[in-house]
Structure formats: structure tokens, C-alpha cells
Design a protein around this motif. Sequence first.
Motif, PDB file in Angstrom:
ATOM      1  N   VAL A  22       8.373   6.990  -3.393  1.00  0.00           N
ATOM      2  CA  VAL A  22       8.724   6.664  -2.015  1.00  0.00           C
ATOM      3  C   VAL A  22       9.975   7.315  -1.319  1.00  0.00           C
ATOM      4  N   GLU A  23       9.603   7.721   0.099  1.00  0.00           N
ATOM      5  CA  GLU A  23      10.827   8.228   0.610  1.00  0.00           C
ATOM      6  C   GLU A  23      11.086   7.228   1.823  1.00  0.00           C
ATOM      7  N   ALA A  24      10.055   6.517   2.318  1.00  0.00           N
ATOM      8  CA  ALA A  24      10.343   5.464   3.361  1.00  0.00           C
ATOM      9  C   ALA A  24       9.373   4.445   3.166  1.00  0.00           C
ATOM     10  N   SER A  25       9.811   3.202   3.785  1.00  0.00           N
ATOM     11  CA  SER A  25       9.055   1.926   3.512  1.00  0.00           C
ATOM     12  C   SER A  25       9.085   1.266   4.744  1.00  0.00           C
TER      13      SER A  25
ATOM     14  N   SER B 230       0.939  -1.332   0.001  1.00  0.00           N
ATOM     15  CA  SER B 230       0.104  -0.193  -0.006  1.00  0.00           C
ATOM     16  C   SER B 230       0.906   1.365  -0.122  1.00  0.00           C
ATOM     17  N   LEU B 231       0.258   2.375  -0.542  1.00  0.00           N
ATOM     18  CA  LEU B 231       0.790   3.647  -0.355  1.00  0.00           C
ATOM     19  C   LEU B 231       0.227   4.605   0.393  1.00  0.00           C
ATOM     20  N   PHE B 232       1.183   5.378   0.924  1.00  0.00           N
ATOM     21  CA  PHE B 232       0.388   6.333   2.075  1.00  0.00           C
ATOM     22  C   PHE B 232       1.050   7.671   1.849  1.00  0.00           C
ATOM     23  N   LEU B 233       0.338   8.721   2.304  1.00  0.00           N
ATOM     24  CA  LEU B 233       1.002  10.022   2.508  1.00  0.00           C
ATOM     25  C   LEU B 233       1.507  10.504   1.040  1.00  0.00           C
ATOM     26  N   ASP B 234       0.361  10.639   0.116  1.00  0.00           N
ATOM     27  CA  ASP B 234       0.777  11.114  -1.365  1.00  0.00           C
ATOM     28  C   ASP B 234       1.979  10.442  -2.068  1.00  0.00           C
ATOM     29  N   GLY B 235       1.900   9.058  -1.591  1.00  0.00           N
ATOM     30  CA  GLY B 235       2.666   7.952  -2.151  1.00  0.00           C
ATOM     31  C   GLY B 235       4.406   8.006  -1.800  1.00  0.00           C
ATOM     32  N   MET B 236       4.424   8.748  -0.560  1.00  0.00           N
ATOM     33  CA  MET B 236       5.789   8.809  -0.184  1.00  0.00           C
ATOM     34  C   MET B 236       6.094   7.847   0.867  1.00  0.00           C
ATOM     35  N   VAL B 237       5.240   6.919   1.320  1.00  0.00           N
ATOM     36  CA  VAL B 237       5.190   5.922   2.165  1.00  0.00           C
ATOM     37  C   VAL B 237       4.943   4.567   1.479  1.00  0.00           C
ATOM     38  N   SER B 238       5.592   3.285   1.544  1.00  0.00           N
ATOM     39  CA  SER B 238       5.102   2.427   1.068  1.00  0.00           C
ATOM     40  C   SER B 238       5.033   1.115   2.079  1.00  0.00           C
ATOM     41  N   SER B 239       3.952   0.213   2.268  1.00  0.00           N
ATOM     42  CA  SER B 239       4.007  -0.447   3.333  1.00  0.00           C
ATOM     43  C   SER B 239       3.301  -1.985   3.143  1.00  0.00           C
ATOM     44  N   VAL B 240       4.029  -2.800   3.485  1.00  0.00           N
ATOM     45  CA  VAL B 240       3.532  -4.217   3.302  1.00  0.00           C
ATOM     46  C   VAL B 240       3.321  -4.999   4.672  1.00  0.00           C
TER      47      VAL B 240
END
Length: 273
Positions: free
Chosen positions: A201-204, A161-171
Motif C-alpha cells: 500500500v502506498e496510500a490509504s 478493501s484494496l484497489f489499484l493492484d493493492g496500492m490503495v487501501s480503504s475502509v
Amino acid sequence: LFNSSHELPREYSFLNGFDKIKQIEPKNYDLLICLDSSSFSLIGIEKPSVDIINIDHHENNEKYGTFNLINHTRPSCAEVVFELLKANDIKPNRPSANALYAGLVSDTQFFSTSKVDEESFDTAKNLISFGAEINTISKNIKQNISLAKARLYGEVFSNFSLFLDGMVSSVVIDENMQKRTGISLVDTKNISSDILALSTVEASIMIFIINYKEIKISLRSKGVVDVLKIAQKYGGNGHKNAAGAYIKDISADELEKKLIEELRKELNEKFSL
């Protein structure tokens, strides 16, 4: 040789001595040498009443050893070990050079982390001169994944998933995903780095559910966010751009929300979110 904390990655099985590493602590020993562990709690055993040599490169090392050799300017623990050998005029043989070179390229993600400098390449050059088989090492580390891990990549890139306008990715790698793919925790190495590769993405975040009480998180950053600072809030360790922690008694959903909020605060200092 023993490794009490987790299963060993299969891509290093080609290294000399791999099959001698045990998962249990020996009954009797006179000296304990700890490598690449900033805190003794990460070793996974009770602190013994013997001398401890602590060799590491993490800035937040707790200096828990009887003797501490810490050089946080180096991007890999293998370089610190090589410096020790060099200072004592010890020339590694080929198997040792292979192991040190494997440690160097693994810790630096093949010379791509922020602290890599000319000294890192000098170390690589020296290890090659001592017989390090760089093609064999690269092939085994980069082109030796299991079928289960290949299946995991399909699941991860279909479900992150992407969060914060695509700046964070998470799984979140839950029990169902683990069963479908047949993977274990050791197979998740580099997953958080791979979902960091997206251009926005800036952080994952990678969240691995070990059981109903414990979760492993891996955090990665391209440099704007200090993920070590976040991991330390949960008792974790690592580096500014790569950190992790083991966390108990919290659901994956709740933890993901907390981590995203922590990242939002960090990113808000640089971007308007």
C-alpha cells in the motif's frame, strides 16, 4: 481552554488540565490562541473581534491571526511552542513538559514522519531534562485504547478493501460498524495509518460517516502521493503524507470512488496502473 471541533481522545486524559478543557466557547475573553490549525474555519466558531495568536506548523496556514507564528519546517506544533518558550527564556515545568512531549510524539507518530530531524530529538531531550515522563506518556498514548476501539480494529481489518493492484487501501466506517463496536469519531485516530502499513500500500483512505449529510475522511501516504493536495480539493488540510477533510452532501460510495480516482492519477505518475 476549549476545544469546539470534536471529542478529545481519552489517551490524553492523564495530562494536567485535561479536565478543564470545555466543548463550548467562553462568553467573554480578550485573546484567542489557536494551535495547530491551518485555517480558522477548523476552529469551529465564528471569528471573534479579539486579538488572535496563531501558532502552527502547516505549510498551507492561512495566517488568519493578529499575530502569526508559523514554522512549517517543524513536524509538530509542540516544537513551535517550545521554540517560543525557549526564545523567551521560559523553562517549562513538569506538567508543561509532559504536554509538549505528548504533542511532539503524537504529531510525529513517535518520530517517524518525514520532517523529523535532529532538532526534533533535541527538543525531546530538552523536554526530558525539564521532567517529561516519557514512559508514562508512551504507555498512555500507545497502550490505553478502549474496548470499543479494540473491537473497531477487528472490524476494520476484516472489512477494508484494496484497489489499484493493492496500492490503495480503504475502509468505510458506517453507522452499522459504529453501533456494533460502540466507537465514536475520536476512536478512529490512526486507523488510516494502520491500514497504510501493508507492504503493497502506498496510500490509504478512511471514510467515517458522521450522519446522512456529513463525512470525515483521513488520507495517508508513504511519500509517493501528496494526499494534502487531494484533501484541499474538499476543503481539507494537513500535510503531504497525512491529511483529512469534512465533506457534506455526498454518499460514502461515491466519495470513495472519487478519492480512488484522485489517487490513481497521482500514482500513475510513478507507476503504470
